[in-house]
Design a protein around this motif. Structure first.
Motif, PDB file in Angstrom:
ATOM      1  N   ILE A 131       0.540  -1.160  -0.011  1.00  0.00           N
ATOM      2  CA  ILE A 131       0.299   0.262  -0.091  1.00  0.00           C
ATOM      3  C   ILE A 131       1.311   1.333  -0.166  1.00  0.00           C
ATOM      4  O   ILE A 131       0.852   2.352  -0.855  1.00  0.00           O
ATOM      5  CB  ILE A 131      -0.929   0.001   1.416  1.00  0.00           C
ATOM      6  N   ALA A 132       1.694   1.673   0.712  1.00  0.00           N
ATOM      7  CA  ALA A 132       2.781   2.228   0.358  1.00  0.00           C
ATOM      8  C   ALA A 132       3.354   3.326  -0.495  1.00  0.00           C
ATOM      9  O   ALA A 132       3.697   3.907  -0.749  1.00  0.00           O
ATOM     10  CB  ALA A 132       3.794   1.945   1.968  1.00  0.00           C
ATOM     11  N   ILE A 133       4.393   1.497  -1.318  1.00  0.00           N
ATOM     12  CA  ILE A 133       4.188   1.635  -2.926  1.00  0.00           C
ATOM     13  C   ILE A 133       3.582   2.336  -3.420  1.00  0.00           C
ATOM     14  O   ILE A 133       4.158   3.458  -4.161  1.00  0.00           O
ATOM     15  CB  ILE A 133       5.506   0.297  -2.915  1.00  0.00           C
ATOM     16  N   PHE A 134       2.497   1.665  -3.587  1.00  0.00           N
ATOM     17  CA  PHE A 134       1.384   2.215  -4.496  1.00  0.00           C
ATOM     18  C   PHE A 134       1.411   4.123  -4.104  1.00  0.00           C
ATOM     19  O   PHE A 134       0.675   4.641  -4.969  1.00  0.00           O
ATOM     20  CB  PHE A 134       0.458   1.271  -4.811  1.00  0.00           C
ATOM     21  N   ALA A 135       0.903   4.399  -3.117  1.00  0.00           N
ATOM     22  CA  ALA A 135       0.593   5.259  -2.687  1.00  0.00           C
ATOM     23  C   ALA A 135       1.570   5.902  -3.002  1.00  0.00           C
ATOM     24  O   ALA A 135       1.451   7.900  -3.775  1.00  0.00           O
ATOM     25  CB  ALA A 135       0.906   5.401  -1.264  1.00  0.00           C
ATOM     26  N   VAL A 136       3.265   6.283  -2.889  1.00  0.00           N
ATOM     27  CA  VAL A 136       3.796   7.009  -3.031  1.00  0.00           C
ATOM     28  C   VAL A 136       4.529   7.093  -4.654  1.00  0.00           C
ATOM     29  O   VAL A 136       4.804   8.451  -5.162  1.00  0.00           O
ATOM     30  CB  VAL A 136       5.283   6.701  -2.218  1.00  0.00           C
ATOM     31  N   SER A 137       4.165   6.238  -5.207  1.00  0.00           N
ATOM     32  CA  SER A 137       4.114   5.668  -7.198  1.00  0.00           C
ATOM     33  C   SER A 137       3.671   6.719  -7.248  1.00  0.00           C
ATOM     34  O   SER A 137       3.409   7.782  -8.356  1.00  0.00           O
ATOM     35  CB  SER A 137       4.151   4.688  -7.048  1.00  0.00           C
ATOM     36  N   ILE A 184      -6.261   4.154  -2.014  1.00  0.00           N
ATOM     37  CA  ILE A 184      -5.736   3.251  -0.263  1.00  0.00           C
ATOM     38  C   ILE A 184      -6.857   2.081   0.321  1.00  0.00           C
ATOM     39  O   ILE A 184      -6.630   0.881   0.644  1.00  0.00           O
ATOM     40  CB  ILE A 184      -4.990   4.056  -0.016  1.00  0.00           C
ATOM     41  N   THR A 185      -7.593   2.579   0.095  1.00  0.00           N
ATOM     42  CA  THR A 185      -8.707   2.296   0.572  1.00  0.00           C
ATOM     43  C   THR A 185      -9.253   1.054  -0.133  1.00  0.00           C
ATOM     44  O   THR A 185      -9.640  -0.213   0.069  1.00  0.00           O
ATOM     45  CB  THR A 185     -10.282   2.913   1.127  1.00  0.00           C
ATOM     46  N   LEU A 186      -9.500   0.978  -1.731  1.00  0.00           N
ATOM     47  CA  LEU A 186     -10.025  -0.278  -2.101  1.00  0.00           C
ATOM     48  C   LEU A 186      -8.577  -0.805  -2.636  1.00  0.00           C
ATOM     49  O   LEU A 186      -8.937  -2.391  -2.543  1.00  0.00           O
ATOM     50  CB  LEU A 186      -9.757   0.486  -3.895  1.00  0.00           C
ATOM     51  N   LEU A 187      -8.023  -0.349  -2.287  1.00  0.00           N
ATOM     52  CA  LEU A 187      -6.399  -1.369  -2.198  1.00  0.00           C
ATOM     53  C   LEU A 187      -6.486  -2.905  -0.862  1.00  0.00           C
ATOM     54  O   LEU A 187      -6.113  -3.256  -1.402  1.00  0.00           O
ATOM     55  CB  LEU A 187      -5.193  -0.869  -2.523  1.00  0.00           C
ATOM     56  N   TRP A 188      -7.006  -1.728   0.128  1.00  0.00           N
ATOM     57  CA  TRP A 188      -6.690  -2.380   1.604  1.00  0.00           C
ATOM     58  C   TRP A 188      -7.493  -2.957   1.825  1.00  0.00           C
ATOM     59  O   TRP A 188      -8.100  -4.294   1.469  1.00  0.00           O
ATOM     60  CB  TRP A 188      -6.949  -0.915   2.315  1.00  0.00           C
ATOM     61  N   LEU A 189      -8.927  -2.823   0.623  1.00  0.00           N
ATOM     62  CA  LEU A 189     -10.297  -4.024   0.673  1.00  0.00           C
ATOM     63  C   LEU A 189      -9.880  -5.242  -0.145  1.00  0.00           C
ATOM     64  O   LEU A 189     -10.232  -6.217   0.341  1.00  0.00           O
ATOM     65  CB  LEU A 189     -11.226  -3.525  -0.176  1.00  0.00           C
ATOM     66  N   PHE A 190      -9.359  -4.806  -1.083  1.00  0.00           N
ATOM     67  CA  PHE A 190      -7.845  -6.407  -2.120  1.00  0.00           C
ATOM     68  C   PHE A 190      -7.752  -7.301  -1.193  1.00  0.00           C
ATOM     69  O   PHE A 190      -8.464  -8.507  -1.092  1.00  0.00           O
ATOM     70  CB  PHE A 190      -7.688  -5.406  -3.307  1.00  0.00           C
ATOM     71  N   TYR A 191      -6.531  -6.045  -0.465  1.00  0.00           N
ATOM     72  CA  TYR A 191      -6.062  -7.031   0.293  1.00  0.00           C
ATOM     73  C   TYR A 191      -7.211  -8.237   1.287  1.00  0.00           C
ATOM     74  O   TYR A 191      -6.199  -9.098   1.447  1.00  0.00           O
ATOM     75  CB  TYR A 191      -4.555  -6.764   0.725  1.00  0.00           C
ATOM     76  N   LYS A 192      -7.847  -7.110   1.833  1.00  0.00           N
ATOM     77  CA  LYS A 192      -8.766  -8.120   3.070  1.00  0.00           C
ATOM     78  C   LYS A 192      -9.728  -8.778   2.482  1.00  0.00           C
ATOM     79  O   LYS A 192      -9.063  -9.970   3.608  1.00  0.00           O
ATOM     80  CB  LYS A 192      -9.741  -6.691   3.880  1.00  0.00           C
ATOM     81  N   LEU A 193      -9.728  -9.189   1.437  1.00  0.00           N
ATOM     82  CA  LEU A 193     -10.281  -9.485   0.643  1.00  0.00           C
ATOM     83  C   LEU A 193      -9.647 -11.266   0.110  1.00  0.00           C
ATOM     84  O   LEU A 193      -9.624 -12.551   0.521  1.00  0.00           O
ATOM     85  CB  LEU A 193     -11.007  -9.630  -0.525  1.00  0.00           C
ATOM     86  N   LEU A 194      -8.307 -10.890  -0.278  1.00  0.00           N
ATOM     87  CA  LEU A 194      -7.169 -11.804  -0.527  1.00  0.00           C
ATOM     88  C   LEU A 194      -7.176 -12.416   0.294  1.00  0.00           C
ATOM     89  O   LEU A 194      -6.564 -14.341   0.057  1.00  0.00           O
ATOM     90  CB  LEU A 194      -6.280 -11.152  -1.659  1.00  0.00           C
ATOM     91  N   TYR A 195      -6.708 -12.068   1.827  1.00  0.00           N
ATOM     92  CA  TYR A 195      -5.957 -12.589   2.305  1.00  0.00           C
ATOM     93  C   TYR A 195      -6.199 -12.592   3.874  1.00  0.00           C
ATOM     94  O   TYR A 195      -6.507 -13.258   4.925  1.00  0.00           O
ATOM     95  CB  TYR A 195      -4.435 -11.987   3.088  1.00  0.00           C
ATOM     96  N   GLY A 196      -7.682 -11.694   3.846  1.00  0.00           N
ATOM     97  CA  GLY A 196      -8.314 -11.825   5.268  1.00  0.00           C
ATOM     98  C   GLY A 196      -8.824 -13.133   5.691  1.00  0.00           C
ATOM     99  O   GLY A 196      -9.139 -13.388   6.671  1.00  0.00           O
ATOM    100  N   LEU A 197      -9.960 -14.017   4.574  1.00  0.00           N
ATOM    101  CA  LEU A 197     -10.348 -14.912   4.387  1.00  0.00           C
ATOM    102  C   LEU A 197      -9.326 -16.043   4.639  1.00  0.00           C
ATOM    103  O   LEU A 197      -9.437 -17.059   6.329  1.00  0.00           O
ATOM    104  CB  LEU A 197     -10.686 -15.100   3.052  1.00  0.00           C
ATOM    105  N   LEU A 198      -8.126 -15.902   4.478  1.00  0.00           N
ATOM    106  CA  LEU A 198      -6.960 -17.040   5.247  1.00  0.00           C
ATOM    107  C   LEU A 198      -6.133 -16.878   6.534  1.00  0.00           C
ATOM    108  O   LEU A 198      -6.029 -17.831   7.505  1.00  0.00           O
ATOM    109  CB  LEU A 198      -5.404 -17.406   3.999  1.00  0.00           C
ATOM    110  N   LEU A 199      -6.354 -15.735   7.039  1.00  0.00           N
ATOM    111  CA  LEU A 199      -5.683 -14.703   8.459  1.00  0.00           C
ATOM    112  C   LEU A 199      -6.615 -15.543   9.257  1.00  0.00           C
ATOM    113  O   LEU A 199      -6.544 -15.741  10.233  1.00  0.00           O
ATOM    114  CB  LEU A 199      -5.690 -13.653   8.222  1.00  0.00           C
ATOM    115  N   ASN A 200      -8.380 -15.382   8.694  1.00  0.00           N
ATOM    116  CA  ASN A 200      -9.460 -15.476   9.914  1.00  0.00           C
ATOM    117  C   ASN A 200      -9.317 -16.710  10.122  1.00  0.00           C
ATOM    118  O   ASN A 200      -9.608 -17.308  11.439  1.00  0.00           O
ATOM    119  CB  ASN A 200     -11.051 -15.210   9.254  1.00  0.00           C
TER     120      ASN A 200
END
Length: 214
Positions: A131-137, A184-200
């Motif tokens: 997220i930080a890399i995308f935001a800075v770029s 960033i919010t959309l990207l965070w939601l994407f990662y939340k969906l991508l890795y969130g289920l596995l982390l849960n």
């Protein structure tokens, strides 16, 4: 009435006694197997994500794109950011692999709990780094386009000639920040969906281990 209730209790206790009881070792093995599979999928997904973004980068960064980047005075910045990003991403993928190896060879619930916590920390660090890399770029690219791009120069010149350059940059900065926050919010939601289920699922396994680790 009491006799009927006592009979029901006895009948329930008898049925409960007949149910199969899982031992500590059996529960641990099932939890370990599920956790190992989840961490393996986290490693695979991170690897596929790395290959996907690499393919996108190669497909859209041709000679013309590099000339545009140079015209915006972002060539050195882009080279440094791209190199740094790949180095750190490869490091995270390596950490995911090491986490998978470690969790595959744990031999106690306490060690498995430590491994699960380490995986969760690694995934969190990985997501926020991306997220930080995308935001800075993104912010740098927008600024470069406005400052050195032909259309951006026209806007800046027009604002300067009208005596509103300070107000122009204030509005542009606000718009950029708003756009970056939304992105960033959309990207965070994407990662939340991508890795969130596995982390849960890992979190659920951790709680199960807490119950048996007494």
């Amino acid at each position: 009435m009491m006799d009927e209730l006592d009979l029901l209790k006895k009948d329930w206790q008898k049925k409960e006694a007949d149910l199969p009881r899982l031992s500590y070792e059996e529960i641990y093995k099932m939890t370990w197997k599920r956790s190992s599979s989840i961490v393996k999928w986290i490693f695979y997904i991170s690897l596929m994500e790395f290959l996907f973004w690499t393919a996108i980068n190669v497909a859209f960064t041709d000679a013309e794109a590099w000339e545009t980047i140079k015209s915006m005075h972002l060539y050195e910045f882009t080279i440094v950011m791209t190199t740094l990003s790949y180095i750190i991403l490869v490091f995270f993928i390596y950490k995911f692999y090491i986490n998978y190896r470690q969790i595959s060879y744990t031999d106690s619930s306490r060690e498995l709990m430590k491994a699960i916590l380490k995986v969760k920390r690694t995934v969190t660090q990985y997501v926020w780094f991306n997220i930080a890399i995308f935001a800075v770029s993104l912010m740098t690219s927008i600024y470069g386009s406005l400052r050195y791009g032909p259309d951006g120069k026209k806007l800046v010149t027009a604002a300067s000639e009208a005596g509103n350059e300070a107000l122009f940059w204030l509005l542009i900065t606000g718009m950029i920040l708003l756009f970056v926050v939304v992105f960033i919010t959309l990207l965070w939601l994407f990662y939340k969906l991508l890795y969130g289920l596995l982390l849960n699922r890992l979190r659920k396994n951790y709680k199960e281990l807490e119950q048996i680790d007494v």
